[in-house]
Design a protein around this motif. Sequence first.
Motif, PDB file in Angstrom:
ATOM      1  N   SER A  56       0.833  -1.211   0.000  1.00  0.00           N
ATOM      2  CA  SER A  56       0.000   0.000   0.000  1.00  0.00           C
ATOM      3  C   SER A  56       0.857   1.244   0.000  1.00  0.00           C
ATOM      4  O   SER A  56       0.526   2.245  -0.654  1.00  0.00           O
ATOM      5  CB  SER A  56      -0.917   0.013   1.219  1.00  0.00           C
ATOM      6  N   LYS A  60       0.606   4.230  -2.656  1.00  0.00           N
ATOM      7  CA  LYS A  60       0.390   5.619  -2.236  1.00  0.00           C
ATOM      8  C   LYS A  60       1.462   6.531  -2.817  1.00  0.00           C
ATOM      9  O   LYS A  60       1.183   7.662  -3.203  1.00  0.00           O
ATOM     10  CB  LYS A  60       0.381   5.718  -0.709  1.00  0.00           C
ATOM     11  N   ARG A  98     -12.786   0.126  -0.369  1.00  0.00           N
ATOM     12  CA  ARG A  98     -13.243   1.510  -0.262  1.00  0.00           C
ATOM     13  C   ARG A  98     -14.003   1.849  -1.543  1.00  0.00           C
ATOM     14  O   ARG A  98     -13.870   1.166  -2.542  1.00  0.00           O
ATOM     15  CB  ARG A  98     -12.072   2.467  -0.117  1.00  0.00           C
TER      16      ARG A  98
ATOM     17  N   SER B  93     -11.757   5.856   8.931  1.00  0.00           N
ATOM     18  CA  SER B  93     -11.811   4.616   8.164  1.00  0.00           C
ATOM     19  C   SER B  93     -10.650   4.519   7.169  1.00  0.00           C
ATOM     20  O   SER B  93     -10.387   3.458   6.632  1.00  0.00           O
ATOM     21  CB  SER B  93     -13.130   4.552   7.400  1.00  0.00           C
ATOM     22  N   GLY B  94      -9.978   5.646   6.944  1.00  0.00           N
ATOM     23  CA  GLY B  94      -8.902   5.640   5.947  1.00  0.00           C
ATOM     24  C   GLY B  94      -9.426   5.955   4.548  1.00  0.00           C
ATOM     25  O   GLY B  94      -8.664   6.030   3.596  1.00  0.00           O
ATOM     26  N   VAL B 267      -1.502   8.882   6.114  1.00  0.00           N
ATOM     27  CA  VAL B 267      -2.878   8.437   6.078  1.00  0.00           C
ATOM     28  C   VAL B 267      -3.034   7.258   7.032  1.00  0.00           C
ATOM     29  O   VAL B 267      -2.298   6.293   6.953  1.00  0.00           O
ATOM     30  CB  VAL B 267      -3.289   8.036   4.658  1.00  0.00           C
ATOM     31  N   GLY B 269      -4.331   3.959   8.660  1.00  0.00           N
ATOM     32  CA  GLY B 269      -4.875   2.715   8.111  1.00  0.00           C
ATOM     33  C   GLY B 269      -4.457   2.506   6.672  1.00  0.00           C
ATOM     34  O   GLY B 269      -3.503   3.111   6.202  1.00  0.00           O
ATOM     35  N   GLY B 270      -5.245   1.710   5.971  1.00  0.00           N
ATOM     36  CA  GLY B 270      -4.935   1.435   4.561  1.00  0.00           C
ATOM     37  C   GLY B 270      -3.624   0.698   4.469  1.00  0.00           C
ATOM     38  O   GLY B 270      -2.750   1.091   3.779  1.00  0.00           O
TER      39      GLY B 270
END
Lengths: 318, 270
Positions: A56, A60, A98, B93-94, B267, B269-270
């Motif tokens: 991740s 990002k 998401r 929640s991210g 950021v 979480g995630g």
Amino acid sequence: MELIELDRVSRTFTVRSKAGRLRRRRHEVRAVDGLSFTVRAGECVGYIGPNGAGKSTTIKMLTGILVPSAGRLRVAGVDPARERVALARRIGVVFGQRTTLWWDLPLRDSYELARRLYRIEPARYAANLERCVELLQLGDLLDTPVRQLSLGQRMRGDLGAALLHDPQVLYLDEPTIGLDVLSKARVREFLREVNAAGTTVLLTTHDLTDIEQLCGRVMVIDHGRLVFDGDLAGLHAAGRSERTLVVDLARPGPPIEAPGARVVKVAGARQWLAFPAEQSAAPIVAAVADRYPLQDLSVREPVIEDVIARMYAGAVGG
Amino acid sequence: MRQAVGLYLTIARGAFRRYSTYRMATFSGAVTNSVFAVILAATFLALWRARPGLGGYDARAAVTYIWVSQALLVSVAAWGGGFQDELQTRFRSGDIAVDLYRPVDFQGWWLATDLGRAGFQLLVRGGVPLAVGALWFGARLPRSPLTWPLFLLSALLAVVVSFGVRFLVSLSGFWLHDAEGLRALTGVASMFLSGMLLPLTLFPAGAGAVARALPWAAIVQLPCDVFLERRHGLAVLGELGFQLGWALVLFGLGRVGLRLATRKVVVQGG
């Protein structure tokens, strides 16, 4: 053409932990550690590794919402962190867990928003919408509020939203997570089409069937470093992967002896024989059928989780 | 430019429609506003009967002040809330990561969202209490027809000022894991300093002067005064100018804060 280039990219995070009533200890965590790789335009690359490996963090940085601590990073020729908004118009991002869609409104409204956000010309928008509706079977869903969609339908909706502006690169983070078999198949079929049409795809997943079916190339990351980069067959070789022959005999007996295979498990009349994945099963089957009271058999393909686990074990051992 | 306007209008329209999908919640909210306003109006009437002309308002103006401020309460998010609730959930929640992937100005996105929401809430949660008040208690409606558009402009500026304050509070989410504490604090400050509970002219002299200079005065007190036509001619422009000034200052501070926050981009979480 190299679309994505990473040259010794690192990213560290400072983590504070309690070290007494008031004191905090700070220590650095290296999420990505000197990562270098390139991805050519049109490739479909699987980017895998255990939780916390740095996947991740890499994504990002590639999208520009996280700045590398060191190293050089280029996507479509630009520095993502410096030109995040400009780059955002040329990439698509989909997270399985998401959503970019407006929860309370019909799917169509989110698409209309995408049209504005990405400044898609009317003719191109109409054509792309039509293509997405057809390939993702969104026809009946366009006027349904997103909150009423099933997970699979929502995922398809998100994929559509990410592709309306013809992105050069599509980043996917667990696109099939939680989906049923049919929905997974649909999503994969769509991604295959998208990739075939020229979009570069970088796919993060835990479901290795995604990779088997979509990606010609796999990169494995662990502890922020690239530990494997090659095709799936190469990954099998690196992980010394094995296939399994499950043999049902007429009655329980001693472990089977067959050239090139070894018994890994015996349960009553059933025995499991492991043999190298690249080797043919035929001579082993012939040998077993010749010398034992064979009733039934099946061959199981290697599970890639195990392949990777063995590769890690090998890397640590060596 | 035209593209940008179209984009932000689409975002605002989306927010307007999102809020309009929850009809029952809106209806019960409007009823709550009206009930509270009835209680407050009765209290104010008793107070002004005992002390006529208190704070420069006669009894009728004081009651109207209640109805107008109740009509503004949710729209200008005097307690905090609005886009803040949504943003806070997204920090936790991210999902905030998703917002950052969009090719749109982060601050502009949320301002447009909040204006869409405020528009809907002014219409319903503002209109209902105002109508109830006018019919039941006989509110003092503006004499000059020009006051209505000025009031709407003042309400719009009130939302932008309130957004400016709330945006700064929300930005702390980039540093603090949870901006809830700061938010509760500013919520209470806003309740007092905006003139939501009592007109600021009722505050003791020194405190009142300070409160009237702070941005919160632009959120409730000023639009109410515009509605009540407390000032005339150019003085009204002065009031609007005060609101515009704070709106710009806070938006600018939000801009700087956002730049610092994006530099930090961590950021959760995630």
